[in-house]
Each structure stands twice: as structure tokens, then as C-alpha cells.
Motif scaffolding. Structure first.
Motif, mmCIF file in Angstrom:
data_model
loop_
_atom_site.group_PDB
_atom_site.id
_atom_site.type_symbol
_atom_site.label_atom_id
_atom_site.label_comp_id
_atom_site.label_asym_id
_atom_site.label_seq_id
_atom_site.Cartn_x
_atom_site.Cartn_y
_atom_site.Cartn_z
ATOM 1 N N TRP A 199 -11.181 -2.813 2.369
ATOM 2 C CA TRP A 199 -10.610 -1.388 2.511
ATOM 3 C C TRP A 199 -11.734 -0.291 1.611
ATOM 4 N N GLN A 206 -13.541 2.977 3.177
ATOM 5 C CA GLN A 206 -13.333 4.455 2.870
ATOM 6 C C GLN A 206 -14.566 4.876 2.108
ATOM 7 N N TYR A 229 -6.887 8.543 2.816
ATOM 8 C CA TYR A 229 -6.268 8.173 1.460
ATOM 9 C C TYR A 229 -4.832 8.830 1.253
ATOM 10 N N ASP A 268 -2.472 6.922 3.210
ATOM 11 C CA ASP A 268 -2.178 5.629 2.728
ATOM 12 C C ASP A 268 -1.616 5.546 1.281
ATOM 13 N N ARG A 301 2.132 6.054 1.985
ATOM 14 C CA ARG A 301 2.865 4.914 2.726
ATOM 15 C C ARG A 301 3.245 5.611 4.077
ATOM 16 N N ALA A 354 -1.425 3.886 7.479
ATOM 17 C CA ALA A 354 -3.066 3.267 7.494
ATOM 18 C C ALA A 354 -2.946 1.703 7.943
ATOM 19 N N LYS A 392 -4.559 -1.805 7.187
ATOM 20 C CA LYS A 392 -5.213 -2.562 6.265
ATOM 21 C C LYS A 392 -6.225 -3.341 6.675
#
Length: 98
Positions: A13, A17, A29, A32, A35, A87, A89
Motif C-alpha cells: 500500500w 501511494q 489518503y 482511506d 474509511r 480504498a 487495499k
């Protein structure tokens, strides 16, 4: 600090980024750490106009880094429901193979 993802996924991850252009990285970001957020909320958090954020969400979605959470939040300006983006993962799947 314990996380819900193994260290290999966390490292992957971080690598993803690092490769993203700055605005995409900020959008990803923001979504993420919260949430999941709708477009309008990302704009508020980042202090950017919708035209600077909507394209980044489209790019991130096409790259498989964002997905529709299935949740909706009402946009306070329009009164219409908006997709809550989350996001994706590393190691997660999108679509029917969740």
C-alpha cells in the motif's frame, strides 16, 4: 501499532501511494483514513473544487484503488445521494469475488 493488514500488504500500500501523483495521493489518503467518503466530502476535507477531485476519483477507480462501498450520503448542497468511495487495499478483490 497493530493494523488489520499484514505487513506485506501495508508495504504494498505504501509503495502504491508513493507512485501516485500528488493530488491523487491526497484524494486516496483522505478517503482511506476516513474509511470512505463521497466526492463532496473529499472536496471539503482537501479544500479543493469538485473539478480538481472528481477526475482523481475516476482515475483511482479505473486503477482499482477505489471502489463504490454501496453506501450513499446525501450531498448537503444538491440534496441528492452520493456514492461513498472506499480504498481498495492490496490483496482485496473488487466485484463479485469479494
Amino acid at each position: 501499532m497493530a493494523t488489520e493488514y499484514p505487513d506485506t500488504q501495508t508495504d504494498a500500500w505504501a509503495a502504491i501511494q508513493a507512485k501516485l501523483p500528488e493530488c491523487r495521493r491526497r484524494v486516496l489518503y483522505c478517503i482511506d483514513v476516513n474509511r470512505g467518503l463521497p466526492l463532496w466530502a473529499v472536496c471539503i476535507y482537501l479544500g479543493l473544487p469538485v473539478n480538481r477531485v472528481s477526475g482523481r476519483i475516476t482515475e483511482l477507480r479505473k486503477e482499482g484503488l477505489l471502489k463504490d462501498s454501496g453506501r450513499r450520503l446525501i450531498n448537503p448542497d444538491s440534496g441528492y445521494p452520493a456514492i461513498v468511495w472506499v480504498a481498495v487495499k492490496p490483496g482485496e478483490t473488487i466485484g463479485m469475488f469479494k
